[in-house]
Motif scaffolding. Sequence first.
Motif, PDB file in Angstrom:
ATOM      1  N   ALA A 150      51.818  39.934  13.606  1.00 27.38           N
ATOM      2  CA  ALA A 150      51.492  40.338  14.706  1.00 27.38           C
ATOM      3  C   ALA A 150      50.825  41.505  13.764  1.00 27.38           C
ATOM      4  O   ALA A 150      51.118  42.340  14.189  1.00 27.38           O
ATOM      5  N   SER A 158      48.577  44.879  13.171  1.00 24.53           N
ATOM      6  CA  SER A 158      47.120  45.609  13.996  1.00 24.53           C
ATOM      7  C   SER A 158      46.579  45.099  14.122  1.00 24.53           C
ATOM      8  O   SER A 158      45.569  44.176  13.462  1.00 24.53           O
ATOM      9  N   THR A 159      45.873  44.650  15.544  1.00 29.65           N
ATOM     10  CA  THR A 159      45.050  44.570  16.353  1.00 29.65           C
ATOM     11  C   THR A 159      43.253  45.000  15.461  1.00 29.65           C
ATOM     12  O   THR A 159      42.536  44.358  15.012  1.00 29.65           O
ATOM     13  N   ARG A 185      42.676  44.613  12.054  1.00 27.24           N
ATOM     14  CA  ARG A 185      42.428  43.143  11.973  1.00 27.24           C
ATOM     15  C   ARG A 185      41.335  43.377  11.998  1.00 27.24           C
ATOM     16  O   ARG A 185      40.327  42.423  11.165  1.00 27.24           O
ATOM     17  N   TRP A 186      40.637  43.580  12.990  1.00 25.85           N
ATOM     18  CA  TRP A 186      38.829  43.182  12.866  1.00 25.85           C
ATOM     19  C   TRP A 186      38.296  44.307  12.329  1.00 25.85           C
ATOM     20  O   TRP A 186      37.380  43.380  12.141  1.00 25.85           O
ATOM     21  N   GLU A 216      47.884  51.795  15.860  1.00 24.79           N
ATOM     22  CA  GLU A 216      49.280  51.085  16.507  1.00 24.79           C
ATOM     23  C   GLU A 216      49.875  52.782  17.610  1.00 24.79           C
ATOM     24  O   GLU A 216      49.251  52.929  18.449  1.00 24.79           O
TER      25      GLU A 216
END
Length: 389
Positions: free
Chosen positions: A16, A18-19, A22-23, A140
């Motif tokens: 999973a 880093s959001t 990723r974006w 994060e």
Amino acid sequence: MHERTARDPASSARYAPSTFLRWLLVTLSCGAGAVHLVMVPPHAQESLVMGLAFAAAGWFQIGFALAVLVAPTRVWLWLAVAANLVFLTAWATSRTVGLPDWTGDGGTRQARSADILCVVFEVAIVVGAVALLVESRVLERWKSAAPAVAVAVAVGVLAGTTAVLVSPSTANHAHASGDEHALPTTATAHGHDASDPSAATGHDHTESTITYDKLPAATKAEVDQVIALWANKYPTAADAASDGWFNPGRSLYGIGAHYVSTVGFSGAAAFDMLNPNILLFDGDGPDAKFAGLSYVVADVPEGFTGDYDAWHSHPSACFEGGRVSSLTEENSAVWLSESECTARGGQVRPLENDQMMHLWIGPEYINRAPIFAHDHPDLYDGYNPKRDG
């Protein structure tokens, strides 16, 4: 023996990353993919191999963006690093030493806004993917700043991609038309460097640096058609003169003697690859050798395949004694300005609506300068009004 009823938590944990990062990767990869896909048609016109390569690159980058968005894995990140490094290497090669001839896109290309933006995106993708592979939760720790950074970069990527895609220079990416390649189209507008023998002419024009042997197959095939018809048709100026061609001026610095076949010809004629308006010889006398030819049209045409043919224009020419004695350029070390022309008793005649391009195909000239160059260095002994009076 005790049977294990659960997998090791470490092995069952889902990757999973880093959001926010990723974006960013999604946005960057979509931007790069969009640029590649938009460039498919113009490159396919020159080479099917290059058209397919651009399509493959674009779809891979779009596919990677979807994969990272839906189900990110380390495998996809490694693939992104490897693929984008290949894309970057291919781009750098095409802008320095040129791609192999088998690609149909041999010869060096000039960097343009579209591909520079794409390269920036790809470098960022490689850096971002490596960062996630090293530390999956990168960014994060900066939860307060990360969203703002991610949004700002995403907006910048979308704005930059949109600006490049709607740019006229992108529409002409595969063919120079006097824009940024043109530059070649192509062929980018520039002033002479001071170290160049033709420096300080005060004349800005599109220029081409590709030599005949580096032309891609499609462009070389067209040039070869012209060579077959014209390279040996008039070995000397006398041969051309005997067939009705005449020289309305002097053999000029870097561009030779311009022989025409009609009086007061109009540059409004359409581009006709096999029927040039002007023949170029390397001197004033009847024994002057054929050096190349020139096309004159009203507007920059489609011309030869690719972004290599460099079109230029001159504001006017100076006529002295009924003959062309100089191009007219302000603050030039070679050519007369319009005021200098009239001060010498000459007449200034406008040429600003004409677009011209030289093709150096003479047997003794074809391999000694870029094939579409404005000046030929072997002709710098031609008349220089500032030097020769």
